[in-house]
Design a protein around this motif. Structure first.
Motif, PDB file in Angstrom:
ATOM      1  N   LEU A 441       0.822  -1.216   0.000  1.00  0.00           N
ATOM      2  CA  LEU A 441       0.000   0.000   0.000  1.00  0.00           C
ATOM      3  C   LEU A 441       0.859   1.269   0.000  1.00  0.00           C
ATOM      4  N   THR A 442       1.963   1.244   0.765  1.00  0.00           N
ATOM      5  CA  THR A 442       2.792   2.457   0.859  1.00  0.00           C
ATOM      6  C   THR A 442       3.798   2.579  -0.276  1.00  0.00           C
ATOM      7  N   GLY A 443       4.153   1.427  -0.877  1.00  0.00           N
ATOM      8  CA  GLY A 443       5.187   1.432  -1.908  1.00  0.00           C
ATOM      9  C   GLY A 443       6.594   1.391  -1.331  1.00  0.00           C
ATOM     10  N   TRP A 444       6.702   1.273  -0.012  1.00  0.00           N
ATOM     11  CA  TRP A 444       8.002   1.191   0.664  1.00  0.00           C
ATOM     12  C   TRP A 444       8.249  -0.261   1.092  1.00  0.00           C
ATOM     13  N   SER A 445       9.486  -0.713   0.948  1.00  0.00           N
ATOM     14  CA  SER A 445       9.849  -2.038   1.459  1.00  0.00           C
ATOM     15  C   SER A 445      10.224  -1.914   2.930  1.00  0.00           C
ATOM     16  N   GLN A 446      10.262  -3.066   3.610  1.00  0.00           N
ATOM     17  CA  GLN A 446      10.656  -3.096   5.016  1.00  0.00           C
ATOM     18  C   GLN A 446      12.044  -2.492   5.215  1.00  0.00           C
ATOM     19  N   ASN A 447      12.969  -2.880   4.370  1.00  0.00           N
ATOM     20  CA  ASN A 447      14.350  -2.385   4.500  1.00  0.00           C
ATOM     21  C   ASN A 447      14.430  -0.882   4.246  1.00  0.00           C
ATOM     22  N   GLN A 448      13.650  -0.400   3.271  1.00  0.00           N
ATOM     23  CA  GLN A 448      13.675   1.035   2.972  1.00  0.00           C
ATOM     24  C   GLN A 448      13.073   1.856   4.111  1.00  0.00           C
ATOM     25  N   ALA A 449      12.044   1.308   4.737  1.00  0.00           N
ATOM     26  CA  ALA A 449      11.303   2.084   5.742  1.00  0.00           C
ATOM     27  C   ALA A 449      11.894   1.974   7.145  1.00  0.00           C
ATOM     28  N   TYR A 450      12.701   0.944   7.405  1.00  0.00           N
ATOM     29  CA  TYR A 450      13.201   0.690   8.747  1.00  0.00           C
ATOM     30  C   TYR A 450      13.939   1.911   9.309  1.00  0.00           C
ATOM     31  N   GLY A 451      13.515   2.328  10.512  1.00  0.00           N
ATOM     32  CA  GLY A 451      14.166   3.432  11.198  1.00  0.00           C
ATOM     33  C   GLY A 451      13.706   4.808  10.781  1.00  0.00           C
ATOM     34  N   LYS A 452      12.861   4.874   9.733  1.00  0.00           N
ATOM     35  CA  LYS A 452      12.403   6.177   9.257  1.00  0.00           C
ATOM     36  C   LYS A 452      11.149   6.609  10.020  1.00  0.00           C
TER      37      LYS A 452
END
Length: 873
Positions: A441-452
């Motif tokens: 839904l967001t278009g972000w992967s887990q690795n990309q979003a982690y910590g953001k």
């Protein structure tokens, strides 16, 4: 008189002298000093012994007037002088004092002091005031008394040092003598308790302790024991009870062996008792804690003998308390592995040894996971007193750890498979976990979003205002509450795609209730939003026609009932014969008719009109700005459209009425009522004709669909007419029965053609469908005024005389006569007509069948009448 007395005294001089010699001889032998004191002359005569007992020479003391100081006062001890002189002077001047008796010290020639007891008495003489007396040396007696007094003082000091209260009890008289401390122990002064006796003591003793105290005393009084010692409670002045250690002994007995004096002491042992109770409680508490500890606990002395064990220890190692307390650990468990013996020795040397997870293999081969600790305990001197061994079975913990591991896997699987997007953050609102749906839904992967930060990945705005929505994680962290997003939330994905979502956020808390993060659950709201819109539509629209419903009409009327909309016309449109259509052709056909009418209305009126279905067969139209002339024109258009409309073989007929509001003072409710009345007038005018035409249409449809049906109904009608004439019915009754014969099977309009035309035997289910046609015919006919009286005739034409018919199982004359006539006519026609499902009977065979069932299936009178018609004499 005085002259005579002197003569007598002078005459008695030889005898007096003789008596004096005897007296002086006795005094010299007894070593008693004799003295005479002449008050008027302040002169004291003293016998030689008066001086010699002090070591003086009598000649050194001239016996002259005013010699009192020389012979007595000057010899007095300085400490005794004032008191001794005062006592003597009081005696001299106080007539109430009969005799003089005093103790004092006189100085000896050696410089030492002798204790003297002086006793004296006035001589009964009128001529002079003379006191005669004696001095007795009581030095030994006084020294003995002083020694006794000193010893007594010493004893009192000793007793005072022990803080003990003393008592002396005269058993025979009941007198009780106490010291100040005895009273102080009970919170009193000695004066407050006096006079004291045995009752004084009894009243202070706690009632529950009096018996045991008295027994101890009586045992001593009765010589069962040489002394007693007992502990009991006494009532303190402040209302509390204090503990006393009471000890006593009989010190003197009467000549006949009875106890005379008993002496004893009281010592306050309240603190000792409280300390003892506290110590005992402490031991009991420690024992209780150990015995009921959920862990296996064993306390050993330094020789490894058991002191305490918990119940869990006894249960776990399958031993009893009596088998372990006081015994050596290795005697109880002789096969104890060397590993444990080393542990015990290390602990005795001051080391604390433990293990968090240690397998313990039982004799049966089963394994318990244990957590244990062995540590020394110390006595009050700081030396090792022994060891304490704690053992805890942690099988449940190990199982819990495995369960947690499995739950983690389950959580991971659930997170990956759940249909909602899930994002969790830490306590700073930074992303820690995203599941695949959230990634999609967001278009972000887990690795990309982690910590953001969450708001960078979950970019949400309000659909209507296009403003950025509040960060849900931040709001939860601030409030600690579960929150749900507002409606009209749009998620802007990484590729700028806009997705309507609904979501909620909740705090993640540790065991202490502290927030450690936030979990956000969200889902694609597209489909649900469409469904909500559909629900919203249906809440104000009729689901069948799509027109506004009654709820909407009732809400919109107050908004339209305004001056700027005058003239305001309210039109009511009613579908004639809807119920008849439902009964004759089914509800699907009725629904199709309503849809057709709604389409007619939509085509007739423009967008300014508000068209609604009020329910059932009734529609309404609100026409802002339309006057009576315009409404009349529109009514004609509606009727024209309806007359041209085609729906199978149905007749579309509408009853229409309207009323117009032209001024503000008119109530719209009255306008609506007037429109209804006008519609009913229209319905009365055209409705009856429409229903009659519908009946005719139904009959045509039946005859068209089913083979031989028209012939059947015409013949049944003819037979019914003949029977009615034969039974002398009136002309109108003959007409009714004839019509009923035509209409008796009108309910077959709802029976599938394939059943009525079926040549094989019907199944039970198929026959049940056919059996419904009398009820359907009843429903059709009762809605048409001119046929309503025949509805029950049609309903009961398949009832049997014996009550075994249908639909209601009526019997005998409960069945209407017209129905009984149709039953005979219908059966005869069916037996003699051509049917695909049976062989045609001859007239005679059919008549025989009627006769055979007369009185059971058929009314005998009707059958006999019919036979006479068919078989004339």
């Amino acid at each position: 008189m005085k002259e005579n007395e002197r003569m007598i005294k002078n005459n008695d001089r030889p005898s007096l002298d003789l008596n004096r010699e005897k007296y002086e001889s006795i005094v010299s032998i007894s070593n008693i000093g004799v003295w005479e004191y002449h008050v008027d002359r302040n002169y004291q005569w003293c016998s030689p012994e008066y001086f010699t007992m002090l070591g003086y020479d009598p000649n050194d003391f001239p016996l002259t007037d005013d010699n009192l100081s020389l012979v007595w006062t000057d010899l007095l001890h300085p400490e005794d002088r004032i008191e001794a002189v005062r006592t003597f002077e009081n005696f001299l001047i106080n007539d109430q004092i009969v005799s003089y008796d005093a103790y004092f010290r006189l100085k000896k020639i050696s410089g030492t002091w002798s204790w003297i007891r002086a006793r004296g008495k006035f001589l009964d003489l009128e001529s002079a005031k003379i006191v005669v007396g004696t001095h007795v040396d009581v030095t030994e007696l006084m020294e003995s008394r002083n020694r006794i007094k000193s010893e007594h003082l010493k004893l009192e000091n000793i007793i005072s040092g022990t803080n003990a209260g003393t008592w002396e009890w005269n058993v025979q008289t009941g007198q009780l003598f106490i010291n100040e401390r005895w009273a102080e122990i009970a919170g009193y002064s000695k004066n407050e308790l006096e006079p004291t006796n045995l009752d004084t003591w009894v009243n202070l003793v706690h009632p529950q302790d009096l018996e045991i105290a008295m027994k101890s005393i009586n045992d001593t009084l009765n010589k069962k024991s040489s002394y007693y010692q007992v502990e009991y409670r006494i009532l303190h002045k402040d209302g509390s009870h204090i503990w006393i250690d009471d000890r006593g002994k009989v010190v003197t007995w009467t000549e006949d062996g009875k106890p005379l004096w008993m002496l004893g002491t009281h010592i306050d042992i309240t603190e000792k008792k409280q300390y003892g109770e506290a110590l005992e409680h402490s031991h009991d508490l420690m024992r209780y804690i150990i015995e009921h500890n959920r862990s296996a606990v064993a306390v050993h002395d330094k020789d490894l003998n058991y002191l305490y064990v918990s119940q869990t220890y006894l249960d776990r190692y399958r031993v009893s308390e009596k088998d372990v307390i006081g015994r050596h650990h290795y005697d109880v468990f002789p096969d104890l592995p060397h590993k444990w013996r080393e542990v015990h020795q290390r602990a005795l040397k001051g080391e604390v040894i433990s293990a968090e997870e240690d397998p313990y293999v039982r004799e049966d081969g089963s394994v318990d996971w244990t957590r244990w600790e062995c540590r020394p305990w110390y006595d009050k001197s700081g030396k090792t007193g022994g060891i304490v061994v704690y053992t805890e079975i942690i099988n449940e913990q190990k199982e819990m750890e495995q369960l947690i591991l499995e739950e983690k896997e389950l959580f991971k699987t659930t997170l990956l498979s759940v249909g909602d997007g899930v994002i969790s953050t830490d306590k700073n609102g930074n992303i820690k976990v995203m599941n695949p749906i959230a990634e999609k839904l967001t278009g972000w992967s887990q690795n990309q979003a982690y910590g953001k930060p969450l708001d960078l990945v979950l970019d949400i705005i309000n659909e209507n205002t296009r403003k950025i929505c509040e960060n849900p994680a931040q709001k939860v962290l601030e409030t600690g509450n579960i929150i749900e997003m507002a409606n009209h939330t749009i998620l802007i994905s990484k590729d700028k795609k806009e997705i309507p979502i609904e979501d909620s956020a909740a705090p993640i808390k540790d065991k202490d209730g502290n927030i450690t993060g936030v979990v956000i659950v969200f889902r694609d709201f597209t489909d649900k939003r469409e469904k909500i819109k559909e629900i919203e539509f249906l809440s104000f629209h009729d689901h069948l026609t799509g027109l506004f419903n009654r709820r909407y009409i009732e809400n919109i009327i107050p908004q339209l009932d305004k001056k700027e909309n005058f003239p305001l016309t309210y039109m009511v449109v009613d579908v004639n014969g809807l119920k008849l259509t439902n009964d004759a052709y089914g509800h699907q056909m009725g629904d199709n008719l309503l849809k057709l009418v709604s389409n007619i209305l939509k085509r007739t009126f423009d967008d300014s009109a508000v068209i609604g279905r009020m329910g059932g067969d009734e529609f309404c139209v609100i026409l802002p700005g339309v006057n009576e002339t315009g409404a009349t024109y529109l009514k004609r258009r509606i009727n024209a459209e309806a007359s041209c409309a085609k729906l199978d073989s149905l007749i579309v007929s509408l009853a229409t009425g309207f009323a117009t509001k032209n001024v503000e003072d008119e109530k719209f409710e009255n306008i609506m009522l007037l429109a209804d009345n006008n519609m009913y007038k229209d319905k009365m005018k055209f409705g009856k004709t429409m229903r009659s035409r519908t009946i005719e249409t139904v009959l045509r449809n039946i005859n068209f669909k089913y083979d031989q049906e028209q012939i059947h109904t015409e013949r049944v009608s003819q037979y019914c007419e003949a029977i009615a004439i034969a039974m002398d019915f009136r002309a109108d009754e003959v007409a009714d029965i004839k019509t009923a014969g035509v209409l008796h099977d009108i309910g077959k309009i709802m029976v599938p053609p394939e059943l009525l035309n079926k040549s094989e035997r019907l199944t039970e289910e198929e026959f049940e469908i056919i059996k419904r046609h009398p009820e359907i015919g009843y429903q059709i006919l009762k809605s048409v005024d001119e046929y309503a009286t025949l509805a029950e005739v049609v309903l009961y034409h398949h009832e049997r005389w014996d009550g075994s018919g249908y639909p209601e199982g009526l019997k005998g004359e409960e069945i209407p006569l017209f129905s009984r006539i149709i039953s005979v006519a219908d059966a005869f026609e069916a037996m003699t007509a051509k049917r695909s499902y049976q062989a045609t009977k001859t007239v005679e065979a059919a008549l025989d069948e009627l006769s055979k069932n007369s009185g059971s299936q058929f009314d005998s009178f009707v059958v006999d009448t019919f036979l006479k018609i068919i078989r004339p004499q």
